[in-house]
Enzyme design. Structure first.
Site, PDB file in Angstrom:
ATOM      1  N   ARG A  64       1.511  -7.547   8.170  1.00 16.96           N
ATOM      2  CA  ARG A  64       1.614  -9.009   8.338  1.00 16.96           C
ATOM      3  C   ARG A  64       3.069  -9.464   8.299  1.00 16.96           C
ATOM      4  NH1 ARG A  64      -2.799  -7.636   5.574  1.00 16.96           N
ATOM      5  NH2 ARG A  64      -1.612  -7.718   3.654  1.00 16.96           N
ATOM      6  N   GLU A 101      -0.127   2.309  -8.325  1.00 15.72           N
ATOM      7  CA  GLU A 101      -0.836   2.370  -9.607  1.00 15.72           C
ATOM      8  C   GLU A 101      -1.286   3.811  -9.885  1.00 15.72           C
ATOM      9  OE1 GLU A 101      -4.024  -0.369  -9.703  1.00 15.72           O
ATOM     10  OE2 GLU A 101      -4.413  -0.081 -11.846  1.00 15.72           O
TER      11      GLU A 101
HETATM   12  P1  AMP Z   1       3.269  -4.804  -3.647  1.00 19.06           P
HETATM   13  O1  AMP Z   1       4.035  -3.587  -3.211  1.00 19.06           O
HETATM   14  O2  AMP Z   1       2.344  -4.558  -4.786  1.00 19.06           O
HETATM   15  O3  AMP Z   1       4.188  -5.988  -3.878  1.00 19.06           O
HETATM   16  O4  AMP Z   1       2.305  -5.176  -2.453  1.00 19.06           O
HETATM   17  C1  AMP Z   1       2.766  -5.845  -1.368  1.00 19.06           C
HETATM   18  C2  AMP Z   1       2.053  -5.493  -0.094  1.00 19.06           C
HETATM   19  O5  AMP Z   1       0.645  -5.400  -0.264  1.00 19.06           O
HETATM   20  C3  AMP Z   1       2.294  -6.576   0.914  1.00 19.06           C
HETATM   21  O6  AMP Z   1       2.589  -5.951   2.156  1.00 19.06           O
HETATM   22  C4  AMP Z   1       1.019  -7.372   0.959  1.00 19.06           C
HETATM   23  O7  AMP Z   1       0.677  -7.685   2.273  1.00 19.06           O
HETATM   24  C5  AMP Z   1      -0.040  -6.498   0.327  1.00 19.06           C
HETATM   25  N1  AMP Z   1      -0.790  -7.151  -0.766  1.00 19.06           N
HETATM   26  C6  AMP Z   1      -0.746  -6.805  -2.077  1.00 19.06           C
HETATM   27  N2  AMP Z   1      -1.589  -7.551  -2.798  1.00 19.06           N
HETATM   28  C7  AMP Z   1      -2.170  -8.418  -1.939  1.00 19.06           C
HETATM   29  C8  AMP Z   1      -3.135  -9.472  -2.089  1.00 19.06           C
HETATM   30  N3  AMP Z   1      -3.703  -9.770  -3.269  1.00 19.06           N
HETATM   31  N4  AMP Z   1      -3.490 -10.165  -0.987  1.00 19.06           N
HETATM   32  C9  AMP Z   1      -2.939  -9.863   0.215  1.00 19.06           C
HETATM   33  N5  AMP Z   1      -2.055  -8.880   0.422  1.00 19.06           N
HETATM   34  C10 AMP Z   1      -1.654  -8.158  -0.640  1.00 19.06           C
END
Ligand code: AMP
Length: 176
Positions: A64, A101
């Site tokens: 996205r 995780e």
């Molecule tokens: P992080 O590395 O944990 O910050 O995860 C970020 C990536 O995961 C981004 O590319 C987001 O599009 C996706 N993502 C993580 N959690 C969500 C969520 N609750 N809703 C939508 N997309 C998420």
């Protein structure tokens, strides 16, 4: 911060419980993107702080981040380069591994996609734990890019992704 614009954008994002697995509340921006006013406003609000930053290149994170980052790049008169999961980019890449995780994952960027000294803005839809964004900053720096900032539509405050990005300029439009 709450403004008429942030209220409107929040109303257009769909919340999907238990996707992609139980316990995750997924912030689904497809409902915002399909709305012409919503799409325009989200690009306006993401690009606005960088109008005078002379950004050369927007780096968008799969998938996205491609949609939002591509539109923001166009708005800023910048180029666009994608960061993708391993094996998707066709030419020579550099890779960065990062912790999940459970286990690890990796991201790649074409090794000629950022020129040394270029001013780079990193864009994605959601910052959750910040691991994806942090790995992306490492990729851009490996290629010599100068990171102007990171812009996200949604910040999940409870996961404290900003802690992973100490020293970076992080901008988020909507906080939950
Ligand atoms: P992080 O590395 O944990 O910050 O995860 C970020 C990536 O995961 C981004 O590319 C987001 O599009 C996706 N993502 C993580 N959690 C969500 C969520 N609750 N809703 C939508 N997309 C998420």
């Amino acid at each position: 911060m709450t403004t008429p614009t942030t209220d409107l954008l929040k109303k257009k994002i769909r919340h999907v419980p238990d996707f992609p697995k139980p316990g995750i509340l997924f912030y689904d921006i497809t409902t915002l993107l399909r709305d012409p006013d919503g799409f325009k406003q989200v690009v306006d609000v993401l690009a606005e702080p960088y109008q005078k930053s002379r950004v050369d290149l927007v780096v968008g994170i799969e998938s996205r981040g491609f949609i939002l980052g591509g539109a923001v790049a166009d708005r800023l008169g910048a180029g666009f380069s994608p960061v993708r999961k391993p094996g998707k980019l066709p030419s020579k890449t550099v890779q960065e591994r990062y912790a999940l995780e459970y286990g690890t994952d990796a991201l790649e960027i074409h090794d000629d996609s950022v020129e040394r000294g270029q001013k780079v803005l990193i864009v994605d839809d959601v910052i959750a734990t910040g691991g994806t964004a942090k790995a992306t900053t490492a990729l851009v720096r490996k290629l010599g890019g100068d990171i102007v900032g990171l812009a996200f539509l949604v910040e999940l405050l409870a996961l404290n992704g900003r802690a992973q990005l100490a020293g970076e300029k992080v901008y988020t439009v909507l906080q939950y």
